[in-house]
Design an enzyme around this catalytic site. Structure first.
Site, PDB file in Angstrom:
ATOM      1  N   PRO A  94      -6.925  -3.626   4.817  1.00  0.00           N
ATOM      2  CA  PRO A  94      -6.724  -3.112   3.539  1.00  0.00           C
ATOM      3  C   PRO A  94      -5.043  -3.333   2.969  1.00  0.00           C
ATOM      4  CG  PRO A  94      -7.119  -1.426   5.266  1.00  0.00           C
ATOM      5  CD  PRO A  94      -7.052  -2.989   5.779  1.00  0.00           C
TER       6      PRO A  94
ATOM      7  N   THR B 146      -1.140  -3.303   5.121  1.00  0.00           N
ATOM      8  CA  THR B 146      -1.152  -3.300   6.402  1.00  0.00           C
ATOM      9  C   THR B 146      -0.403  -4.468   7.294  1.00  0.00           C
ATOM     10  OG1 THR B 146      -3.329  -4.523   6.313  1.00  0.00           O
ATOM     11  CG2 THR B 146      -3.397  -2.138   6.638  1.00  0.00           C
TER      12      THR B 146
ATOM     13  N   LYS C 155      -0.262  -8.126   6.405  1.00  0.00           N
ATOM     14  CA  LYS C 155      -0.790  -9.400   6.445  1.00  0.00           C
ATOM     15  C   LYS C 155       0.011 -10.298   6.229  1.00  0.00           C
ATOM     16  CE  LYS C 155      -4.109  -8.101   3.505  1.00  0.00           C
ATOM     17  NZ  LYS C 155      -4.012  -6.753   3.269  1.00  0.00           N
TER      18      LYS C 155
ATOM     19  N   HIS D  26      -6.137  29.748  -3.929  1.00  0.00           N
ATOM     20  CA  HIS D  26      -6.954  28.581  -3.780  1.00  0.00           C
ATOM     21  C   HIS D  26      -6.568  28.017  -2.675  1.00  0.00           C
ATOM     22  CE1 HIS D  26      -8.975  24.942  -5.367  1.00  0.00           C
ATOM     23  NE2 HIS D  26      -8.060  24.178  -4.623  1.00  0.00           N
ATOM     24  N   GLU D  27      -5.053  27.747  -2.258  1.00  0.00           N
ATOM     25  CA  GLU D  27      -4.608  27.159  -1.255  1.00  0.00           C
ATOM     26  C   GLU D  27      -5.206  28.006  -0.015  1.00  0.00           C
ATOM     27  OE1 GLU D  27      -3.953  23.967  -1.056  1.00  0.00           O
ATOM     28  OE2 GLU D  27      -3.893  23.826  -3.646  1.00  0.00           O
TER      29      GLU D  27
ATOM     30  N   ASP E 113     -10.951  18.334  -5.063  1.00  0.00           N
ATOM     31  CA  ASP E 113     -11.929  19.007  -3.761  1.00  0.00           C
ATOM     32  C   ASP E 113     -13.265  18.410  -3.947  1.00  0.00           C
ATOM     33  OD1 ASP E 113      -9.456  20.177  -3.185  1.00  0.00           O
ATOM     34  OD2 ASP E 113      -9.997  22.083  -3.935  1.00  0.00           O
TER      35      ASP E 113
HETATM   36  P1  ADP Z   1      -0.208  -6.741   3.114  1.00  0.00           P
HETATM   37  O1  ADP Z   1       0.328  -8.368   2.775  1.00  0.00           O
HETATM   38  O2  ADP Z   1      -0.896  -6.664   3.975  1.00  0.00           O
HETATM   39  O3  ADP Z   1      -0.621  -6.308   1.667  1.00  0.00           O
HETATM   40  P2  ADP Z   1       2.357  -6.956   3.588  1.00  0.00           P
HETATM   41  O4  ADP Z   1       2.763  -7.643   4.683  1.00  0.00           O
HETATM   42  O5  ADP Z   1       3.071  -7.075   2.284  1.00  0.00           O
HETATM   43  O6  ADP Z   1       1.167  -6.134   3.434  1.00  0.00           O
HETATM   44  O7  ADP Z   1       3.288  -5.261   4.032  1.00  0.00           O
HETATM   45  C1  ADP Z   1       4.072  -4.867   3.034  1.00  0.00           C
HETATM   46  C2  ADP Z   1       5.585  -4.086   4.025  1.00  0.00           C
HETATM   47  O8  ADP Z   1       5.115  -3.048   4.848  1.00  0.00           O
HETATM   48  C3  ADP Z   1       6.085  -5.202   4.692  1.00  0.00           C
HETATM   49  O9  ADP Z   1       7.174  -5.855   4.237  1.00  0.00           O
HETATM   50  C4  ADP Z   1       6.572  -4.120   6.013  1.00  0.00           C
HETATM   51  O10 ADP Z   1       7.782  -3.502   5.468  1.00  0.00           O
HETATM   52  C5  ADP Z   1       5.660  -3.026   5.788  1.00  0.00           C
HETATM   53  N1  ADP Z   1       4.762  -3.139   6.877  1.00  0.00           N
HETATM   54  C6  ADP Z   1       3.518  -3.258   6.942  1.00  0.00           C
HETATM   55  N2  ADP Z   1       2.857  -3.288   8.116  1.00  0.00           N
HETATM   56  C7  ADP Z   1       3.768  -3.429   9.003  1.00  0.00           C
HETATM   57  C8  ADP Z   1       3.821  -3.318  10.318  1.00  0.00           C
HETATM   58  N3  ADP Z   1       2.627  -3.473  11.018  1.00  0.00           N
HETATM   59  N4  ADP Z   1       4.974  -3.348  10.923  1.00  0.00           N
HETATM   60  C9  ADP Z   1       6.245  -3.026  10.456  1.00  0.00           C
HETATM   61  N5  ADP Z   1       6.219  -3.147   8.970  1.00  0.00           N
HETATM   62  C10 ADP Z   1       5.116  -2.991   8.242  1.00  0.00           C
HETATM   63 ZN    ZN Z   2      -8.089  22.565  -3.457  1.00  0.00          ZN
END
Ligand code: ADP
Ligand code: ZN
Ligand code: MG
Length: 632
Positions: free
Chosen positions: A222, A225, A227, A442-443, A519
């Protein structure tokens, strides 16, 4: 087609139109000159006739050449003629011309030189102008669109520097300086990438033994994360050059240009090897090729080029191609073949420990009060990506600055969790007292139903402060620890909790509001997934009836069943949600007094903690419910 491309096409069209108009104008202007320059050859006697009629204005003869070129008329009417002297009439002709006052010009050099000049002027100039415009446009377009803009090719190979020209300067290798230490969690991914690191550090060791070295790896997961971060860390760990390019940068307007870029990229990488080529968001170029009419020639050519480069490069030097995507299902199968991106490295959302570690890495960059508990932040953010967590730390730091503090406090962090999850507090939304009461009930409805369920996560916070996201309030539940399986009963309980808000409104005010739309959406989604994906309905059992449209990006679902079944699914989903609704109504009816008390308390305080909530709910005043024994 994206906006940018649209814009490019439009401006291209304008440029081409200007070029055509300019050409027409120029050739028109020169055209009249062209007619004037046309030479009519006449007989000698005709020439004499014209002289005697006083039509001739000027005569030019070249020394030793029997030819005479002469003109009639003046200015715009001027016409050009030539004739050959009758043998031995030089003398009499000269006398005749003199008699009629014709301007006589004599030259030594051949007039054919003039003719060439004339030809050059009449034909060459327009061509030159045309080419000049082409060249000028070429430059303008490059400037206007940045260096990666397309270039135009006018006429026979002119502007040859345009098509397929390397964009050497735009893809620059860099030393990233990022290492695995900067990436928290993601231990499996790091482990898989470790082999690539050691290959890049010492490619000879691998080739000596005859091992087929990894050429490419695909990072899937996603957004946010880590990458991109991981790819940089691989380069940093191995100490090699990092070439980064976004997949979308390959997709050009002119067929063949993207392919040229790919070629160029690999050529550069070859010079800098060992190195890493990182293609971010590769789905932009690597989409499955298909036979549909809307297929994109340029993209396919680029993809083909990429495939053949990946097959062709000399891997002894140590070039590894990393790519990232969050839509692996759309990728062309050919990309995933052995020898290309055969290694697929999942980069998933971080778990509890991972979230805490990521928070810690980013917390190290900001000044914090001592004794901050990052664990609670990690626990309140299930489903958050690394980027979200980095954002939470940053928001907290911003808040501290805003409030004139020099260090980040726990409260800053907790508040920024709300900001990242639910949006900034919205000061401008003023609820009427009645609306505020409805939102409170509601909450509280959500909270009580959640508290009365066996396996539900404890309520940690209830608030009725409106948020910029549009939420008028929310109830936050924080899991004690993580669990990875959801039972059918838990899923049903979750639906009941989601129905709790609306149920409270119905029970107390006997009316419905729009406040429950979110919801309802979530409850329906969950119920649908139970039926179509998790095999949790009695009616269909373990049959897959649908699949998520995209594993990593969320979003809708694709049904994989017949239309008749789809109708039955709808009925089943409806029954599941209704069951949750009824269960919520029952719970709230049984705890009506507590509902009133807590809702009024919440209305007064606007935000209450989970503790305050539980204190009131379990206070022994004769109305306290029998609490469920906590699940083990
Ligand atoms: P993606 O390429 O998966 O969309 P990024 O590598 O660009 O994500 O991550 C965006 C930012 O989020 C990074 O620059 C970092 O600051 C933070 N980040 C994301 N995952 C990590 C991780 N596992 N550890 C530390 N920082 C993270
Ligand atoms: Zn609600
Ligand atoms: Mg990225």
């Amino acid at each position: 087609m994206d906006m940018n491309e649209n814009k490019r096409r439009r401006s291209m069209l304008v440029y081409i139109l200007i070029a055509i108009v300019a050409y027409l104008a120029v050739s028109q202007a020169l055209g009249s000159g062209l007619n004037a320059a046309r030479v009519t050859t006449v007989d000698y006697s005709e020439f004499v006739d014209m002289v005697e009629k006083d039509e001739v204005t000027q005569a030019t003869s070249v020394y030793g050449n029997p030819e005479i070129s002469f003109t009639t008329g003046e200015g715009d009417d001027q016409k050009l003629y030539s004739t050959v002297l009758y043998n031995g009439t030089e003398q009499s002709t000269a006398e005749l011309l003199e008699q009629h006052d014709v301007k006589m010009v004599s030259q030594i050099q051949d007039t054919s030189g003039d003719l060439w000049l004339m030809l050059l002027v009449s034909y060459g100039l327009p061509i030159l102008v045309f080419l000049g415009i082409g060249w000028w446009l070429n430059r303008r377009m490059k400037k206007a669109m940045g260096d990666d803009g397309p270039s135009m090719n006018f006429g026979g190979g002119f502007g040859g520097g345009g098509l397929g020209k390397s964009n050497a300067k735009e893809i620059k290798g860099e030393e990233t300086g990022v290492t695995f230490k900067d990436v928290a969690g993601q231990d499996e991914a790091k482990e898989s990438l470790q082999e690539i690191v050691s290959f890049l550090k010492n490619p000879d060791k691998y080739t000596e033994i005859g091992a087929r070295c990894p050429r490419g790896a695909l990072l899937v997961g996603p957004p946010g994360t880590g990458k991109t971060l991981l790819a940089k860390a691989v380069a940093g760990e191995a100490g090699v050059t990092f070439f980064q390019i976004a997949g979308s940068a390959f997709v050009e307007m002119f067929v063949g240009r993207g392919a040229a870029k790919v070629r160029d990229l690999f050529k550069q990488a070859n010079e800098k090897a060992p190195c890493i080529i990182f293609i971010d968001e590769i789905d932009a170029v690597g989409k499955r090729r298909d036979t549909s009419l809307s297929s994109n020639d340029e993209r396919e050519q680029t993809l083909n080029q990429l495939l053949s480069e990946m097959d062709g490069f000399d891997n002894h030097k140590g070039i590894v191609v990393l790519a990232a995507t969050n839509r692996p299902e759309t990728l062309d199968q050919a990309l995933l073949r052995p020898g290309r991106f055969d290694r697929r490295i999942p980069v998933e959302l971080p778990d509890l420990a991972g979230r805490e570690a990521i928070l810690k890495i980013h917390a190290d960059d900001v000044k914090m009060e001592p004794g901050i508990d990052l664990g609670i932040i990690a626990r309140s953010t299930p489903g958050a990506s690394g980027a979200d967590l980095a954002n939470i730390i940053n928001e907290a730091a911003l808040r501290a600055v805003r409030l004139g503090r020099r260090r980040v406090t726990q409260e800053d962090l907790l508040e920024s969790v709300d900001v990242v999850i639910a949006g900034e507090k919205k000061k401008s939304t003023v609820l009427s007292p009645h609306e505020k009461e409805v939102v409170s009930y509601h909450e509280t409805g959500h909270a009580i139903v959640a508290a009365m369920q066996k396996g539900s996560a404890p309520v940690s916070k209830i608030t009725i402060v409106p948020r910029t996201s549009g939420a008028l309030g929310f109830t936050m539940q924080v899991e004690e620890d993580e669990h990875f399986l959801t039972t059918r009963q838990e899923a049903k309980d979750k639906i009941a909790v989601l129905c709790g808000g609306r149920a409270a409104e119905e029970l107390i005010f006997d009316e419905m509001t729009t406040g429950a739309s979110n919801d309802i959406e979530k409850a329906t989604q969950l119920a649908r997934a139970m039926v179509t994906q998790y095999g949790m309905s009695d009616k269909f059992g373990m049959v897959q009836l649908g699949q998520p449209a995209s594993r990593y990006l969320g979003g809708g679902q694709q049904l994989t069943c017949s239309e008749g079944t789809a109708q039955e699914i709808d009925a089943e989903v409806q029954a599941l949600v209704e069951e949750g609704h009824q269960s919520a109504l029952t719970t709230l009816r049984e705890n009506r007094f507590k509902l009133h008390e807590i809702a009024h308390y919440l209305q007064k305080k606007e935000t209450i903690t989970g503790e305050e909530f539980m204190n009131i709910l379990t206070r022994d005043d004769g109305f306290a419910p029998k609490m469920p024994t906590p699940a083990e």
